[in-house]
Motif scaffolding. Structure first.
Motif, PDB file in Angstrom:
ATOM      1  N   GLY A 210      -6.640  -5.739   0.846  1.00  0.00           N
ATOM      2  CA  GLY A 210      -5.368  -5.764   1.587  1.00  0.00           C
ATOM      3  C   GLY A 210      -5.503  -5.450   3.064  1.00  0.00           C
ATOM      4  N   LEU A 211      -6.139  -4.328   3.384  1.00  0.00           N
ATOM      5  CA  LEU A 211      -6.237  -3.926   4.788  1.00  0.00           C
ATOM      6  C   LEU A 211      -7.173  -4.839   5.569  1.00  0.00           C
TER       7      LEU A 211
ATOM      8  N   VAL B 118     -11.619   1.981   5.467  1.00  0.00           N
ATOM      9  CA  VAL B 118     -10.737   1.292   4.516  1.00  0.00           C
ATOM     10  C   VAL B 118     -10.434  -0.140   4.948  1.00  0.00           C
TER      11      VAL B 118
ATOM     12  N   GLY C 128      -5.546  -2.139  -5.729  1.00  0.00           N
ATOM     13  CA  GLY C 128      -5.957  -3.469  -6.140  1.00  0.00           C
ATOM     14  C   GLY C 128      -7.447  -3.595  -5.983  1.00  0.00           C
TER      15      GLY C 128
ATOM     16  N   ASN D  13       0.834  -1.208   0.000  1.00  0.00           N
ATOM     17  CA  ASN D  13       0.000   0.000   0.000  1.00  0.00           C
ATOM     18  C   ASN D  13       0.864   1.252   0.000  1.00  0.00           C
ATOM     19  N   SER D  14       1.848   1.276   0.909  1.00  0.00           N
ATOM     20  CA  SER D  14       2.706   2.455   1.001  1.00  0.00           C
ATOM     21  C   SER D  14       3.489   2.658  -0.287  1.00  0.00           C
TER      22      SER D  14
ATOM     23  N   TYR E  78     -13.324  -1.955   0.136  1.00  0.00           N
ATOM     24  CA  TYR E  78     -13.459  -0.514   0.261  1.00  0.00           C
ATOM     25  C   TYR E  78     -12.183   0.140  -0.227  1.00  0.00           C
ATOM     26  N   ARG E  79     -12.325   1.012  -1.208  1.00  0.00           N
ATOM     27  CA  ARG E  79     -11.153   1.704  -1.733  1.00  0.00           C
ATOM     28  C   ARG E  79     -11.457   3.172  -1.824  1.00  0.00           C
TER      29      ARG E  79
ATOM     30  N   ASP F  46      -9.929   5.193  -3.934  1.00  0.00           N
ATOM     31  CA  ASP F  46      -9.930   5.518  -5.360  1.00  0.00           C
ATOM     32  C   ASP F  46     -10.903   4.578  -6.047  1.00  0.00           C
TER      33      ASP F  46
ATOM     34  N   GLY G 108      -9.024  -3.903  -2.952  1.00  0.00           N
ATOM     35  CA  GLY G 108      -9.542  -3.380  -1.683  1.00  0.00           C
ATOM     36  C   GLY G 108      -9.631  -4.412  -0.585  1.00  0.00           C
TER      37      GLY G 108
ATOM     38  N   PRO H 261      -0.164  10.568   0.364  1.00  0.00           N
ATOM     39  CA  PRO H 261      -1.283  11.477   0.640  1.00  0.00           C
ATOM     40  C   PRO H 261      -2.027  11.137   1.938  1.00  0.00           C
ATOM     41  N   GLY H 262      -1.824   9.929   2.463  1.00  0.00           N
ATOM     42  CA  GLY H 262      -2.528   9.534   3.680  1.00  0.00           C
ATOM     43  C   GLY H 262      -3.990   9.254   3.435  1.00  0.00           C
ATOM     44  N   ILE H 263      -4.725   8.993   4.514  1.00  0.00           N
ATOM     45  CA  ILE H 263      -6.158   8.711   4.429  1.00  0.00           C
ATOM     46  C   ILE H 263      -6.858   9.658   5.378  1.00  0.00           C
TER      47      ILE H 263
ATOM     48  N   LEU I 295       0.583   8.240   5.714  1.00  0.00           N
ATOM     49  CA  LEU I 295      -0.201   7.344   6.561  1.00  0.00           C
ATOM     50  C   LEU I 295       0.707   6.569   7.492  1.00  0.00           C
TER      51      LEU I 295
ATOM     52  N   ARG J 155       2.607   1.893  -3.169  1.00  0.00           N
ATOM     53  CA  ARG J 155       1.712   2.350  -4.221  1.00  0.00           C
ATOM     54  C   ARG J 155       1.431   3.854  -4.095  1.00  0.00           C
ATOM     55  N   HIS J 156       1.394   4.328  -2.837  1.00  0.00           N
ATOM     56  CA  HIS J 156       0.951   5.709  -2.627  1.00  0.00           C
ATOM     57  C   HIS J 156       2.064   6.674  -2.278  1.00  0.00           C
TER      58      HIS J 156
END
Ligand SMILES: Nc1ncnc2c1ncn2[C@@H]1O[C@H](COP(=O)(O)OP(=O)(O)OP(=O)(O)O)[C@@H](O)[C@H]1O
Ligand SMILES: [Mg+2]
Length: 436
Positions: free
Chosen positions: A403-404, A382, A399, A344-345, A387-388, A390, A401, A372-374, A428, A347-348
């Protein structure tokens, strides 16, 4: 305030409940005994002795003469246990100002002698081990009186106290023994619940102890079975559905490949590819849950491994581990969780910092990034499957949604907790806390 001084353990508390009234009772009983009984006895004994000495002196005054004196002192020795003799012409030694403070016995005897004798006298209760010496000033000299200490002293007091203390010690020991046996099943139950909460395997434990403890233990056993059944049902279903869906999906893919190239077909193909990834995710998730047993894992090594493979994919990771941390984990599942978070990190964000260390009774692991964080109000959302943030389903930014959701599942399966927060790096922060 009082709570701080109370024992914390059940054993300590129940012992206190048993022992407190006992000690209180004894203290009160002993106090009353001292106040009334011992006091009275000592006073009576002192008065008896003072009276007898007075009678001896009066007799000697009434019947002067050497022979009379000898007879009187003889009688005293035989029948009163009083050894007395007259030192003619002697004078009482001066009062010793530095003499040790009077004991209660001295005090009482002093008081009674003063009351009855009406002559100067000295008491010496210290010089002899088993005897007390009293000197009385008479006109013709000093009458020295020696009598056994026993005569003044009620030894039952000590016997009484010794019995009380002895019996309460025995009672205390017996109570400790029995209470320990009562507390042990509760402690075992607590340990089993703790292990189960951490996702460790719990050996079936025998029901023992008081009825309530047995009830709790059997309720725990039932609960554990139900939860385990639920978990395995869920994973079985998940893997079953994923597996079954793969066949028709493969057929669709083949049929699509035979269709002519046009934008609609390309779109459907992309969706099918998405579905395949999802199914792979489910299957991986189901596989991870099923069967893997916790074993001692070197968390530091595992983190280095995850960071290493992320670096090979081009991530800038700053890894900092405080000492070697070894704890029981489901290795593959836990690694998947870490990989999900790092992915995740990656990717963002540009930079990632991973920290791990022990805090009191837990291991804390943080993964920070400068992305950018959440937003705070989305940080719980999330974790929900699919739940995504984006919603464009853009392959670049995310992906499917899961992962978390999977990560939280894995961490909770270990008895830990995962939460999202603001990172000092600007992006984040994912923080994992595992019981140690
Ligand atoms: N480090 C992060 N920085 C910013 N947003 C994040 C970060 N990690 C997760 N998110 C947001 O949370 C959403 C959910 O993340 P999650 O890992 O559950 O799914 P995913 O990454 O989209 O898909 P998957 O992990 O299943 O491939 C992501 O879509 C993303 O919008
Ligand atoms: Mg993800």
């Amino acid at each position: 305030m009082i709570k701080r001084f109370l024992p914390q353990t059940l054993l300590g508390r129940s012992l206190m409940i048993i022992v407190m009234p006992l000690v209180l009772l004894q203290v009160i009983a002993t106090y009353i005994f001292y106040e009334r009984h011992w006091d009275t006895i000592t006073r009576r004994l002192a008065r008896d002795l003072a009276g007898e000495i007075t009678v001896i002196i009066h007799l000697m005054e009434r019947h002067p003469g050497e022979e009379e004196e000898k007879w009187i002192l003889d009688q005293a020795l035989t029948f009163l246990e009083i050894r007395a003799f007259l030192k003619e012409g002697a004078v009482l030694p001066p009062e010793d100002a530095a003499a040790p403070a009077f004991s209660f016995l001295d005090d009482t005897l002093h008081h009674e002698l003063e009351l009855l004798l009406r002559r100067p006298f000295r008491i010496d209760t210290q010089s002899y081990d088993r005897e007390v010496e009293i000197q009385v000033q008479l006109p013709e000299g000093v009458l020295k009186v020696i009598t056994p200490r026993k005569r003044l002293f009620s030894s039952t007091t000590y016997i009484f106290i010794m019995w009380m203390v002895g019996i309460s010690l025995i009672l205390f020991a017996i109570a400790t023994l029995f209470m320990r046996n009562q507390v042990r099943p509760i402690r075992r139950l607590a340990m089993a619940a703790d292990r189960f909460g951490r996702g460790l395997d719990v050996p079936d434990f025998k029901l023992a102890g008081a009825l309530e403890v047995r009830q709790a233990a059997s309720a725990f056993n039932l609960m554990r079975e139900r939860i385990q059944r639920q978990i395995s049902q869920r994973t079985d279903m998940l893997s079953g559905v994923s597996h079954d869906l793969k066949t028709p999906l493969t057929r669709i893919k083949l049929q699509l490949a035979m269709l002519k190239d046009n934008p609609d077909v390309a779109n459907i193909q992309a969706d099918v590819a998405d579905m395949e990834t999802m199914l792979e995710g489910y299957l991986a998730f189901a596989r991870g849950e099923g069967g893997e047993e916790p074993a001692d894992v070197n968390l530091s090594a595992l983190l280095r491994e995850v960071a290493g493979s992320a670096r090979r994919e081009g991530a800038a990771i700053d890894l900092h581990i405080e000492g070697e941390i070894v704890l029981p984990l489901r290795r593959d599942a836990f690694k998947r969780c870490l990989t999900n978070l790092v992915a995740n990190s990656m990717r963002h964000a540009e930079h990632i910092a991973i920290r791990a260390g022990r805090r009191e009774d837990s291991v804390v692991l943080t993964i920070d990034d400068d992305g950018p964080g959440i937003p705070a109000d989305q940080r719980e959302e999330v974790f929900r499957p699919f739940y995504r943030l984006d919603t464009s389903r853009n392959r670049e930014t995310g992906g499917i949604g899961l992962g978390l959701a999977i990560s939280r599942d894995i961490i909770r399966g270990h008895g830990g907790e995962i939460a999202l927060d603001d990172s000092p790096l600007g992006g984040l922060r994912a923080q994992i806390r595992l019981p140690f």
